[in-house]
Design a protein around this motif. Structure first.
Motif, mmCIF file in Angstrom:
data_model
loop_
_atom_site.group_PDB
_atom_site.id
_atom_site.type_symbol
_atom_site.label_atom_id
_atom_site.label_comp_id
_atom_site.label_asym_id
_atom_site.label_seq_id
_atom_site.Cartn_x
_atom_site.Cartn_y
_atom_site.Cartn_z
ATOM 1 N N GLN A 25 -1.002 -4.389 9.159
ATOM 2 C CA GLN A 25 -0.158 -3.781 8.161
ATOM 3 C C GLN A 25 1.143 -3.358 8.822
ATOM 4 O O GLN A 25 1.155 -2.800 9.908
ATOM 5 C CB GLN A 25 -0.849 -2.560 7.548
ATOM 6 N N PHE B 1 3.780 7.038 3.429
ATOM 7 C CA PHE B 1 4.080 5.764 4.064
ATOM 8 C C PHE B 1 3.734 4.622 3.119
ATOM 9 O O PHE B 1 2.671 4.602 2.508
ATOM 10 C CB PHE B 1 3.279 5.581 5.357
ATOM 11 N N TYR C 46 0.836 -1.205 0.000
ATOM 12 C CA TYR C 46 0.000 0.000 0.000
ATOM 13 C C TYR C 46 0.867 1.250 0.000
ATOM 14 O O TYR C 46 1.974 1.243 0.531
ATOM 15 C CB TYR C 46 -0.857 0.061 1.275
ATOM 16 N N PHE D 260 4.252 -0.911 8.484
ATOM 17 C CA PHE D 260 4.556 0.357 7.823
ATOM 18 C C PHE D 260 6.056 0.596 7.733
ATOM 19 O O PHE D 260 6.818 0.232 8.634
ATOM 20 C CB PHE D 260 3.920 1.518 8.583
ATOM 21 N N GLY D 261 6.439 1.246 6.638
ATOM 22 C CA GLY D 261 7.808 1.726 6.521
ATOM 23 C C GLY D 261 7.988 3.015 7.307
ATOM 24 O O GLY D 261 7.024 3.554 7.841
ATOM 25 N N PRO D 262 9.216 3.533 7.358
ATOM 26 C CA PRO D 262 9.514 4.715 8.174
ATOM 27 C C PRO D 262 8.989 6.024 7.593
ATOM 28 O O PRO D 262 8.973 7.034 8.284
ATOM 29 C CB PRO D 262 11.045 4.728 8.235
#
Lengths: 110, 113
Positions: free
Chosen positions: B102, B90, B33, B104-106
């Motif tokens: 989910q 994100f 996403y 999440f990236g940074p």
């Protein structure tokens, strides 16, 4: 379609309890809860599914009222580390489109 | 195991410039996403990819394109950046279509001047 969260913000002292609510105008398939600390990525707390199934961390407590399209997140005996912004996300049908609310800012002070 | 990684961390663009935000996950997740987060607001879904080879629009897809390069990588492209696209972006991934957490990236903090 965006879920509505309440309250918008809350200040607690360590050890106090809080309830964060999330409501939708549409029938829900699932509700997700995430916490985000300032400058960081959201972190998963819990998913509540239609029919009663829950997936998440054992220390987190939440409820999902399917008839009212509402969910509540219960934070008990709050700690300083609970501070952050809490987001609920809702899905109308099983799949991928999670729509997030605007968030509830929680601040826990010593 | 790095989880979800995003590059770059910060970017400043001028109006009309283009750029691609990169995202990769090493958790063998099927779905990926892209969200944007504006100050004081929640996450808004831009595009998602249910599985390798598929992409679909989210809530706010205008002005963006995506590519699911392979199972690991999902990129977001701004063809002609506008100040309204100033935001934190994100990337997230999840195992399957069933409601799963989910990851999440940074985030990438993008400013368009």
């Amino acid at each position: 379609q965006q879920p509505v969260q309440s309250p918008q913000a809350v200040i607690l002292r360590e050890g106090e309890d809080a309830v964060i609510n999330c409501s939708s105008s549409k029938a829900l398939y699932s509700v997700h809860w995430y916490r985000q600390k300032h400058g960081e990525a959201p972190v998963f707390l819990m998913i509540l599914l239609k029919g009663g199934e829950q997936k998440g961390h054992e220390k987190i407590s939440a409820s999902f009222n399917e008839k009212k399209q509402q969910s509540s997140l219960y934070l008990t005996a709050s700690q300083l580390s609970y501070s952050g912004t809490y987001f609920c996300g809702t899905e109308i049908s099983g799949g991928f489109k999670t729509i997030f609310g605007a968030g509830t800012r929680l601040f826990v002070k010593a | 195991n790095a989880g979800v990684t995003q590059t770059p961390k910060f970017q400043v663009l001028k109006t009309g410039q283009s750029m691609t935000l990169q995202c990769a996950q090493d958790m063998n997740h099927n779905s990926m996403y892209w969200y944007r987060q504006d100050p004081g607001m929640g996450l808004r879904l831009i595009y998602y990819s249910a599985s390798e080879g598929t992409t679909d629009k989210g809530e706010v897809p205008n002005g963006y394109n995506v590519s699911r390069l392979n199972k690991r990588e999902f990129s977001l492209r701004l063809e002609s950046a506008a100040p309204s696209q100033t935001s934190v972006y994100f990337c997230a991934s999840t195992y399957s279509a069933d409601p799963y957490e989910q990851y999440f990236g940074p985030g990438t903090r993008l400013t368009v001047t």
